[in-house]
Enzyme design. Structure first.
Site, PDB file in Angstrom:
ATOM      1  N   ASP A 131       0.853  -1.189   0.000  1.00 29.35           N
ATOM      2  CA  ASP A 131       0.000   0.000   0.000  1.00 29.35           C
ATOM      3  C   ASP A 131       0.886   1.234   0.000  1.00 29.35           C
ATOM      4  O   ASP A 131       1.983   1.225   0.574  1.00 29.35           O
ATOM      5  CB  ASP A 131      -0.910   0.016   1.232  1.00 29.35           C
ATOM      6  CG  ASP A 131      -1.982  -1.057   1.194  1.00 29.35           C
ATOM      7  OD1 ASP A 131      -2.429  -1.406   0.093  1.00 29.35           O
ATOM      8  OD2 ASP A 131      -2.368  -1.535   2.269  1.00 29.35           O
ATOM      9  N   ASP A 158      -7.104  -1.311  -4.399  1.00 29.60           N
ATOM     10  CA  ASP A 158      -8.146  -0.944  -3.430  1.00 29.60           C
ATOM     11  C   ASP A 158      -9.039   0.157  -3.992  1.00 29.60           C
ATOM     12  O   ASP A 158     -10.261   0.138  -3.818  1.00 29.60           O
ATOM     13  CB  ASP A 158      -7.522  -0.451  -2.118  1.00 29.60           C
ATOM     14  CG  ASP A 158      -6.654  -1.487  -1.437  1.00 29.60           C
ATOM     15  OD1 ASP A 158      -6.910  -2.687  -1.611  1.00 29.60           O
ATOM     16  OD2 ASP A 158      -5.724  -1.077  -0.716  1.00 29.60           O
TER      17      ASP A 158
END
Length: 178
Positions: A131, A158
């Site tokens: 991330d 995401d």
């Protein structure tokens, strides 16, 4: 070109573009940053490298291998549903939404399945999701405590999943007009 052909092409193109962009950004961040290193683009947009071992927000509920297998099964069901929807001439907007969700899910599965062995830190199916997108929109201090509005760190996969789900919610009357 028939609607089925058009929607098939749209589904494949969206999936490939999202997957390529997601994996390229993840690999670049992994190779260019140290864990928790941050690059400030603006006050409200930063690249902040973390590795997520669980699901959303790093929550771990059970064994990582079970989570990865569950994700793969869900992706298989989404793929089947995309094909089913295209064959039944569903709206192009719905195909776009499903393709965003599918591409995002596959992008994170790639991390979980392969990154552990690829980067030599975990066996197959035990990799961590990379991330990096961080948008601390508003920060303030009150009574000695620092607050940040919107502190999750996430990735393009995401984002694709979230956009696909929100589009279905926002445009549900158009998508499901029957």
């Amino acid at each position: 070109m028939s609607a089925i052909q058009k929607n098939s092409i749209i589904a494949v193109v969206i999936t490939l573009i999202i997957l390529a962009a997601d994996q390229a950004l993840k690999l670049w961040v992994h190779d260019s940053f140290y864990i928790n290193e941050e690059f400030v683009i603006t006050d409200w947009f930063r690249l902040h490298y973390i590795e997520n071992d669980g699901i959303a927000f790093g929550i771990t509920l059970f064994d990582k291998r079970i989570l990865t297998i569950f994700r793969i099964i869900v992706c298989g069901l989404i793929a089947w549903y995309i094909v089913h929807s295209i064959r039944h001439n569903t709206s192009t907007l719905f195909v776009i939404c499903l393709s965003l969700i599918f591409a995002g899910a596959i992008g994170n599965i790639i991390d979980c399945v392969f990154y552990g062995t690829m980067f030599d830190y975990a066996p197959l199916f035990y990799g961590r999701v990379i991330d990096m997108l961080y948008f601390p929109l508003i920060e303030w201090d009150m009574n000695g405590t620092h607050y940040i509005f919107f502190s999750p760190i996430f990735n393009l996969a995401d984002s694709a999943i979230t956009i696909g789900v929100f589009m279905i919610l926002i445009f549900n009357k158009v998508i499901f007009k029957e």
